[in-house]
Design an enzyme around this catalytic site. Structure first.
Site, PDB file in Angstrom:
ATOM      1  N   HIS A   1     -42.911   4.514  -2.837  1.00 38.94           N
ATOM      2  CA  HIS A   1     -43.890   4.842  -1.801  1.00 38.94           C
ATOM      3  C   HIS A   1     -43.370   5.973  -0.917  1.00 38.94           C
ATOM      4  O   HIS A   1     -42.848   5.733   0.171  1.00 38.94           O
ATOM      5  CB  HIS A   1     -44.142   3.572  -0.988  1.00 38.94           C
ATOM      6  CG  HIS A   1     -45.263   3.663   0.006  1.00 38.94           C
ATOM      7  ND1 HIS A   1     -46.238   4.635  -0.029  1.00 38.94           N
ATOM      8  CD2 HIS A   1     -45.558   2.868   1.068  1.00 38.94           C
ATOM      9  CE1 HIS A   1     -47.072   4.433   0.990  1.00 38.94           C
ATOM     10  NE2 HIS A   1     -46.689   3.382   1.667  1.00 38.94           N
TER      11      HIS A   1
ATOM     12  N   CYS B   1     -49.312   5.414   5.865  1.00 34.26           N
ATOM     13  CA  CYS B   1     -49.310   5.347   4.393  1.00 34.26           C
ATOM     14  C   CYS B   1     -50.600   5.892   3.808  1.00 34.26           C
ATOM     15  O   CYS B   1     -50.720   6.063   2.591  1.00 34.26           O
ATOM     16  CB  CYS B   1     -49.098   3.913   3.952  1.00 34.26           C
ATOM     17  SG  CYS B   1     -47.847   3.061   4.932  1.00 34.26           S
TER      18      CYS B   1
END
Lengths: 386, 117
Positions: free
Chosen positions: A335, A86
């Site tokens: 995301h 991420c």
């Protein structure tokens, strides 16, 4: 060390970008950033692209050269993909910063991209879980949401707060996301909605978790002494840090603090000479409600144990002590894993230019925090408008 | 009944302990690590219930995963499957007993008998 300045920004909306390929969305974001900077594409001396799992999800690798060729960049430049789950986008930005500050390049294009919604949920879950230490911890059946659930459970135990306090982060971020055209979710939720939501991974419920998304974002970085030639609104990168945490929950010396964040922040504050109290606006990695709580403490905005109460009391809203995630954060924007870090930089640049749809008044100094893996890697960037 | 025979790795040079597998000692750099069995009191440090699993574990949900500490060796913690039965609910601080390892790693179960104070 030479100064580094952001002179151009671009971003697609984050969400379900039906019918648009990974190559297309990355190309669009990069072209937007190049046009915003007012440079010629032949001015670009290097290209860093953050991406996490395009190989698994859309069967496409070697994507930095792929996007560079889609853009028609020069053939004498290095085009490199970086991966840190991420945190991939944040790492790409920091690598661009390093090349210019070290004097190796004058202008660098950095970007992040992920295409997720065309793959099945099962494929996404399995792909995302590949960011864990599979040999050691993934095999137990722990997931990323499970990791943050362990953090939340311990956090409540240590500091005597409830999910009411932690989940108030979701209410605030979803409210912020309403105004952001790049956000996947643009509807408010109440605390009652969150607390009655579907149980996902105890004690976290549906709204405590950010959704997967497609998206791409890009920035043009330039040596600071050239920036005025290209833009009237230069954003200087005052500090850039990257820290290493642990790759498993069981190795964490303290489950309610992410060591990688603490270290990245320490480096960025030291390099910039900025203190937490100087910062006007923050975009931090709220992949889960509890993540924002822990992050805001690890970044020095609140004492340990205060983060959830601060969100509950409104201290992190626009107009509060320190506005956190006025973009809506990952909880609203979604995301697109490899794009998120670059997307956060984009949002803070809009704030510091005074151009954001959910503007923090007179914002001059902004902080961007990106986190990858189960606390494995983090970047922090501190930005200031001239 | 405390936990018995928990397999861990021990550095033969500096006596540091690790969760297997570790390929080198992070303290002294030695590659001389051996599996040893340790006993002690094991407690829940944190826990969660997984309801959306990786695909391979789809038929097992919901399942409990906990971080378990071994009181006798500070710093050593196990990410584990924990079995709970009946009314006995998993909570931080409750004692668990080691029941073995398998392809999922360590397994513990909540200690039966007297209710926890």
């Amino acid at each position: 060390m030479r100064g580094v300045t952001i002179i151009g920004i671009g971003s697609t909306p984050f969400g379900v970008l039906e019918g648009k390929s990974l190559k297309e969305i990355a190309t669009i974001a990069c072209l937007d950033a190049i046009n915003d900077a007012g440079i010629d594409k032949n001015d670009i001396d290097a290209f860093y692209l953050g991406n996490y799992i395009s190989g698994i999800l859309v069967n496409q690798e070697t994507i930095a050269p792929l996007i560079a060729n889609s853009l028609g960049l020069r053939k004498d430049i290095a085009c490199t993909k970086v991966e840190g789950a991420c945190c991939s986008g944040g790492i790409a930005c920091r690598h661009g910063f390093l090349l210019i500050s070290g004097g190796f390049c004058d202008i660098v294009l950095v970007a992040g991209v992920e295409k997720m919604t065309s793959a099945s949920t099962e494929k996404n879950t399995a792909a995302i879980a590949s960011g864990m230490d599979w040999e050691q911890e993934g095999k137990t059946g722990l997931t990323f949401p499970g990791f943050f659930a362990l953090v939340a459970q311990r956090y409540m135990y240590e500091y005597g707060c409830k999910m009411d306090h932690i989940s108030s982060v979701c209410v605030k971020n979803r409210s912020n996301g309403v105004k952001n055209p790049r956000a996947r979710f643009r509807k408010e939720v109440t605390l009652e909605d969150v607390l009655k939501g579907k149980q996902i991974v105890d004690p976290l419920r549906l709204h405590d978790c950010c959704p997967v998304s497609d998206g791409a974002a890009a920035l043009v970085l330039c040596r600071s002494d050239w920036a005025d030639k290209f833009t009237k609104k230069p954003i200087d990168i005052l500090g850039a840090g990257q820290g290493l945490g642990t790759s498993t929950a069981y190795e964490m010396p303290n489950l309610v603090s992410i060591g990688a964040t603490v270290e990245a922040a320490r480096q960025a504050y030291k390099m910039s000479g900025i203190k937490p109290g100087d910062v006007d606006v923050v975009e931090l990695h709220d992949c889960f409600s509890i993540a924002e709580v822990v992050d805001c403490e690890d970044l020095g905005f609140f004492e340990k144990g205060r983060g959830a109460f601060a969100a509950f009391d409104g201290e992190t809203r626009i107009g509060g002590k320190i506005p956190i995630n006025p973009s809506g954060g990952l909880l609203s924007k979604g995301h697109p894993v490899g794009a998120t870090g670059a997307g956060q930089m984009y949002e803070i640049c809009k704030q510091l230019r005074g151009e954001h749809e959910n503007q923090v008044k007179d914002a001059e100094i902004g902080l961007v925090h990106n986190l990858g893996g189960s606390g494995a890697v983090s970047t922090v960037h501190i930005l200031r408008r001239r | 009944m405390a936990s018995k025979n928990i397999p861990v790795m021990r550095c033969q040079k500096c006596n540091s302990y690790y969760v297997p597998v570790k390929y080198s000692c992070n303290s002294c750099g030695s590659r001389e690590l051996e599996i040893v069995k340790v006993d002690g009191t094991t407690l829940i440090y944190s826990h969660t219930t997984i309801r959306i699993p990786p695909e391979v574990y789809r038929d097992q949900v919901p399942y409990d995963i906990a971080l378990v500490i071994l009181q006798e060796i500070p710093g050593l913690m196990f990410t584990s499957r924990v079995m709970c039965s009946g009314e006995n609910k998993i909570e931080i601080g409750k004692e668990v007993v080691f029941t073995g390892t398998d392809e999922l790693g360590y397994r513990f179960e909540l200690k039966r008998g007297m209710p926890d104070v």
